[in-house]
Write a protein that holds these residues in place. Sequence first.
Motif, mmCIF file in Angstrom:
data_model
loop_
_atom_site.group_PDB
_atom_site.id
_atom_site.type_symbol
_atom_site.label_atom_id
_atom_site.label_comp_id
_atom_site.label_asym_id
_atom_site.label_seq_id
_atom_site.Cartn_x
_atom_site.Cartn_y
_atom_site.Cartn_z
ATOM 1 N N THR A 76 40.895 25.831 58.845
ATOM 2 C CA THR A 76 41.666 26.130 57.632
ATOM 3 C C THR A 76 41.454 25.018 56.627
ATOM 4 O O THR A 76 41.227 23.855 56.994
ATOM 5 C CB THR A 76 43.173 26.259 57.936
ATOM 6 O OG1 THR A 76 43.669 24.996 58.398
ATOM 7 C CG2 THR A 76 43.432 27.319 59.003
ATOM 8 N N SER A 77 41.565 25.358 55.362
ATOM 9 C CA SER A 77 41.326 24.348 54.322
ATOM 10 C C SER A 77 42.238 24.525 53.123
ATOM 11 O O SER A 77 42.036 23.887 52.103
ATOM 12 C CB SER A 77 39.865 24.417 53.854
ATOM 13 O OG SER A 77 39.554 25.716 53.365
ATOM 14 N N ARG A 78 43.250 25.362 53.249
ATOM 15 C CA ARG A 78 44.117 25.608 52.093
ATOM 16 C C ARG A 78 45.064 24.430 51.869
ATOM 17 O O ARG A 78 45.255 23.582 52.743
ATOM 18 C CB ARG A 78 44.919 26.894 52.298
ATOM 19 C CG ARG A 78 45.924 26.816 53.414
ATOM 20 C CD ARG A 78 46.655 28.141 53.655
ATOM 21 N NE ARG A 78 47.687 27.941 54.658
ATOM 22 C CZ ARG A 78 48.914 27.512 54.382
ATOM 23 N NH1 ARG A 78 49.264 27.255 53.140
ATOM 24 N NH2 ARG A 78 49.799 27.337 55.351
ATOM 25 N N GLU A 79 45.677 24.366 50.709
ATOM 26 C CA GLU A 79 46.655 23.343 50.392
ATOM 27 C C GLU A 79 47.949 23.651 51.145
ATOM 28 O O GLU A 79 48.461 24.761 51.094
ATOM 29 C CB GLU A 79 46.929 23.309 48.887
ATOM 30 C CG GLU A 79 45.758 22.830 48.050
ATOM 31 C CD GLU A 79 45.537 21.339 48.218
ATOM 32 O OE1 GLU A 79 46.416 20.551 47.859
ATOM 33 O OE2 GLU A 79 44.466 20.964 48.737
ATOM 34 N N GLY A 80 48.468 22.675 51.860
ATOM 35 C CA GLY A 80 49.682 22.865 52.640
ATOM 36 C C GLY A 80 49.479 22.364 54.051
ATOM 37 O O GLY A 80 48.528 21.636 54.350
ATOM 38 N N SER A 81 50.381 22.739 54.928
ATOM 39 C CA SER A 81 50.311 22.259 56.304
ATOM 40 C C SER A 81 50.129 23.417 57.266
ATOM 41 O O SER A 81 50.545 24.547 56.995
ATOM 42 C CB SER A 81 51.587 21.490 56.663
ATOM 43 O OG SER A 81 52.699 22.369 56.695
ATOM 44 N N GLU A 82 49.480 23.131 58.389
ATOM 45 C CA GLU A 82 49.369 24.081 59.491
ATOM 46 C C GLU A 82 49.664 23.343 60.786
ATOM 47 O O GLU A 82 49.150 22.237 61.004
ATOM 48 C CB GLU A 82 47.966 24.699 59.570
ATOM 49 C CG GLU A 82 47.689 25.739 58.501
ATOM 50 C CD GLU A 82 46.890 25.176 57.334
ATOM 51 O OE1 GLU A 82 46.118 24.229 57.543
ATOM 52 O OE2 GLU A 82 47.064 25.686 56.212
#
Length: 664
Positions: free
Chosen positions: A258-264
């Motif tokens: 994943t590479s989106r802005e935010g947390s996982e």
Amino acid sequence: MKHLIITLLFLVALPLTAQDKVRLSLEHYANYEWASNPRLSPDGAQVIYSRTWINLQDDKRETDLWIMNNDGSKNRFFLNGSNGKWSPDGSRIAFTKEGEPSGTQIFVKYLGVEGEPTQITKLAKSPSNMEWSPNGKFIAFTMHVDAPPALEPKGLPPSPKGAKWTEAPKVIDQVNYSRDRVGFLDRGHQQLFIVPADGGAARQISSGDWNVSSGIAWTADSQSILFSSYRKPEAEYAVGQSNLYIVNINTLNIEELTSREGSESSPAVSPDGSKVAFVGSIWTDNFYKDRKLFVMNLDGSGMASISNDLDQTPGAPIWSEKGDGVYFSVAENGQGNLYFASNKGKVRKVTSGNHVLNLGDIAKGMAVATYSNPSNPNDIMAVDLDNPAKMTQLTQVNSDIFYNVTFGEVEEVTYTSVDGKQIQGWVVKPPGFDASRKYPLVLRIHGGPHAMYNVGFNYNFQLHAAQDQVVLYTNPRGSTGYGYDFANAIQNAYPGTDYDDLMAGVDHVISQGYIDENRMYVYGGSGGGVLTSWIIGQTDRFAAASVNYPVTNWFSFVGTTDGAGWYYNFEKYPWEDPSEHIKRSPLMYVGNVTTPTMLMCGENDLRTPISQTEEYYQALKMNKVPTVMIRFNEEFHGTTRKPSNFLRTHGYLNAWFSKHPVRK
């Protein structure tokens, strides 16, 4: 296990017959227990869980593993240790406890086999996030790996033979260099390891200047592990950012999923190995981050949120056995229940009730969870997932000490605050409550501030009620469990209207006619300490207050707390414009305080350092306000980590409120 000596002392202290009814007291705490971390065997037939008890002799809390059938029968002590996890075939249990040469180690115990458990690691640091591989051959875990010093002195002569030099200085170059309940952090990072389940050398699987965060998951073929991290330049400056990665245990090749802005975080692989569920947040610079459940393919494609219809924070997901969705816990409106979200994004509530359930595990159509309600501390509950109304309480770990205790009734209240906002709270009434009497009121404020009081059992609240005090606890603005907007309502405004919410609650209880307005007390810790110190700077309506491990000066706090994240909770850095930090600091209103105020804080507090308490104490003394400062030894953030300090905390509250019984 409970010590026989403590039990005998307790029985001497309370020479009661089975027919006697008593109120809760601090003496009961000697034998108090609670259950946690329930895990179902793969065939669903047995449950292993942790059982924590008070060891007053050594002044600590001990945890043992217990085992029982899935109907609660044959409930028995299993072994000393914690964090028990079944092997995939159900033949073994991995757990952690103190081992050789020192510190926490991983052990494995075969069921039905004589002999002691096998210690399979000899680690220099403590392991965490332990997970079995699906084929049962390995156990993965995370552990800190030291990095070389940031700077070493040059040109020093060797120390003379037999010299006793002062311990070398700490050399710090990290943004976040300390953590409450840990102390100064060793330079380095959390990395991923695996160890053969039969024992052997642990092998490091990840490397680099990045931390592996909590929550790891094996792929179905036992060849790769998913983990949360943020493997980017200047990662230590990133707030609210993390991605999911996958590493092959043989090649050590790491891929970003994943590479989106935010947390996982909290990844979970579906039973067929094709999908991954996880908890993720959308990046924002707001104080409070909204989190949703996501599902994607194992290669990171096809990512979609499956909990958009739920304006609450989901717990870690556990896949259904069919793989058609995930179960998870949700804390909302003072309760905790189980939910299900399908892969298509349909969310439904699975359980209901005035209780707090936290999901532990699922197997063969059954879920096990920790369970609590206003008169029942944490026990283990089983839920039939095909018939969720059918819940079976499997343990009653405090029935031996609470069998004759009369608890105060807990009544839910809802009232209107400023701006017409509806606020939920609860009133705990003394046993044998008489509405025609006038009782003292204790307002208790939670910390966080992004947290939630709930209907779970609270020892302190019941102690106050047993002393003929009415307790009010509420969830003002900023609390979680009421949706994103409610939690984020204190963005750049804390303290603010949350103060109005608390005072509206006090007014509501007074309007019921059973409160003596001259005998009202207020206290709270951490975020509750912030609001308590703020309250007494705005009003003199309380007879006494206890400001516990607070923030009183935001200007000095943001640079001394354990982490740089609090800098981001203000519109500007304090050196750019200190006005917001000053305006929101209770210290700036200490000149208004006339309420007798006690302060309590741990000597080792790194979250709200004791200097925050000292600043407020000195200001109160200069203004000749009645005050005492209680400095707790061997305590980090809070004053109750040690059982003796739990007892002392309530004892000091009793003493301070008794010393100032009436508002002057």
